[in-house]
Write an enzyme that holds these catalytic residues in place. Sequence first.
Site, PDB file in Angstrom:
ATOM      1  N   LYS A   1      38.733-115.212  50.163  1.00 47.62           N
ATOM      2  CA  LYS A   1      39.776-114.952  51.154  1.00 47.62           C
ATOM      3  C   LYS A   1      39.841-116.054  52.223  1.00 47.62           C
ATOM      4  O   LYS A   1      40.888-116.263  52.820  1.00 47.62           O
ATOM      5  CB  LYS A   1      39.586-113.578  51.774  1.00 47.62           C
ATOM      6  CG  LYS A   1      39.846-112.477  50.748  1.00 47.62           C
ATOM      7  CD  LYS A   1      39.839-111.093  51.319  1.00 47.62           C
ATOM      8  CE  LYS A   1      40.307-110.078  50.281  1.00 47.62           C
ATOM      9  NZ  LYS A   1      39.307-109.844  49.200  1.00 47.62           N
TER      10      LYS A   1
HETATM   11  C1  LIG Z   1      39.600-109.327  48.020  1.00 48.62           C
HETATM   12  C2  LIG Z   1      38.641-109.565  46.905  1.00 48.62           C
HETATM   13  C3  LIG Z   1      38.996-109.378  45.551  1.00 48.62           C
HETATM   14  C4  LIG Z   1      40.339-108.851  45.133  1.00 48.62           C
HETATM   15  O1  LIG Z   1      41.389-109.762  45.352  1.00 48.62           O
HETATM   16  P1  LIG Z   1      42.910-109.257  45.358  1.00 48.62           P
HETATM   17  O2  LIG Z   1      43.676-110.431  45.824  1.00 48.62           O
HETATM   18  O3  LIG Z   1      42.964-108.098  46.306  1.00 48.62           O
HETATM   19  O4  LIG Z   1      43.265-108.850  43.954  1.00 48.62           O
HETATM   20  C5  LIG Z   1      38.060-109.688  44.571  1.00 48.62           C
HETATM   21  N1  LIG Z   1      36.825-110.123  44.901  1.00 48.62           N
HETATM   22  C6  LIG Z   1      36.440-110.311  46.168  1.00 48.62           C
HETATM   23  C7  LIG Z   1      35.061-110.763  46.457  1.00 48.62           C
HETATM   24  C8  LIG Z   1      37.328-110.038  47.229  1.00 48.62           C
HETATM   25  O5  LIG Z   1      36.928-110.211  48.498  1.00 48.62           O
END
Ligand SMILES: *Cc1c(COP(=O)(O)O)cnc(C)c1O
Length: 477
Positions: A113
Amino acid sequence: MRYLSTRGHPDRRRFCEILLEGLAPDGGLYLPEHYPQVDAATLAKWRGLPYHALAFEILSLYIDDIPAEDLARLCAITYTAEVFESDEIVPLRELEDGMYLEALSNGPTLAFKDMAMQLLGNLFEYELSRRGQELNILGATSGDTGSAAEYAMRGKKGVRVFMTSPDGRMSPFQQAQMFSLQDANIHNLAITGVFDDCQDIVKAVSNDLAFKRKYRIGTVNSINWARLLAQVVYYFAGYFQATGAQDGGKPPRKVAFSVPSGNFGNVCAGHVARMMGLPIETLVVATNENDVLDEFFRTGVYRVRSAADTHETSSPSMDISKASNFERFVFDLLDRDASRTRALFEDELGRTGRFDLSGDPAFERASSRFGFASSRSSHADRLATIRDTDQRFACLIDTHTADGLKAAREHRSPGVPMIVLETALPIKFAETIVEALGHEPDRPARFVGIEALPKRVVQLPADVEAVKAYVAQHCDR
Ligand SMILES: *Cc1c(COP(=O)(O)O)cnc(C)c1O
């Protein structure tokens, strides 16, 4: 470039207008009017660019209301080796033949993120200063999103963050990451309740339009188009690394990606990259036991789960009951028919909690035209994949990435490189690593001892008025 709503609202907006917004006024999600096309010559030109320059090339196809030199500078200050720990920013590592891991988790909070949120922080600061405005971000987190947002917005002018989290329910590492921030513009609110309480509070505050306007409340959730756009870049960067130098004249090689998925934000960026012409053969949607998305891609039925029906798993960032970005893909799947999209998401989903495209020719296109495939993993799969990857490749992966790797192995096609997106580092989910391997994962030096740092957090009851009062008191308007 103008942006439209998936539910057919007549307005067309520009990038900076939707940057600070969430949903479109009709409840739809914003998408560009068309996907700019990237041909083989452009791909050849972009190959070898440093990450920040590649980001600039891609972003400038979608952003025409920020001067080019400013956008280039924002990309350059965001994607640095200091922040992301390597010159490649998203280095690729080969496991077995043709199977790669793309590292997206070396940013400040050790989850993918950061890739988008770090850019968002700089875009917000830039646009708010241009407008002479302030923004107060109110969010709810069970871990990764909140810390990524706080590390992106810390010290940024014009932005304050009020992040609610369920008191005592995040891992000690995640709590330490967030609560050790001492920046005056970051406010951690530990709510006596569960994650759903936090989310309900944020929703209730957002629905109070007078309060929202008076205190300039905004969000940074995963439906934000700028976040999605920032993620498109690493699909290109992964492609270039996996395909190496190419013979001129030959058609570009194809690759596949496997993406640990929850809200469908990450893999939706892959869809956008593919729609732009990046030669992606397959996009594998990897889910855990919360298999809303896997069920759709297998059966054509999209069925939202209740909170009671949402499992707590060892890949907790994928514990979702409703994939908030999914509407974007369905809009494309239905040939951008906004009235059908609205009928499915507003009427049918609202009324019955599900919709069924199984008998519809559109559903067949999900794989044939858009290249989607899916898989589901269990806790036992995660443990087995983590052990196997550690033993065979001396490579420690986290639980979410393990879901991605397992899914990738189920959807390989000969001669096509498969790139698994690594979405977090194992230290964030140490408990499961200990269960799999019997020892703690390594901790990057900058996180040694963070649990002992002074914590900056206030406890509040699960009460909308208490949160509003706190926000009001801490916004010097
Ligand atoms: C947010 C997240 C996901 C999921 O991603 P999306 O964009 O919501 O599909 C997967 N793995 C980790 C470690 C995350 O922080």
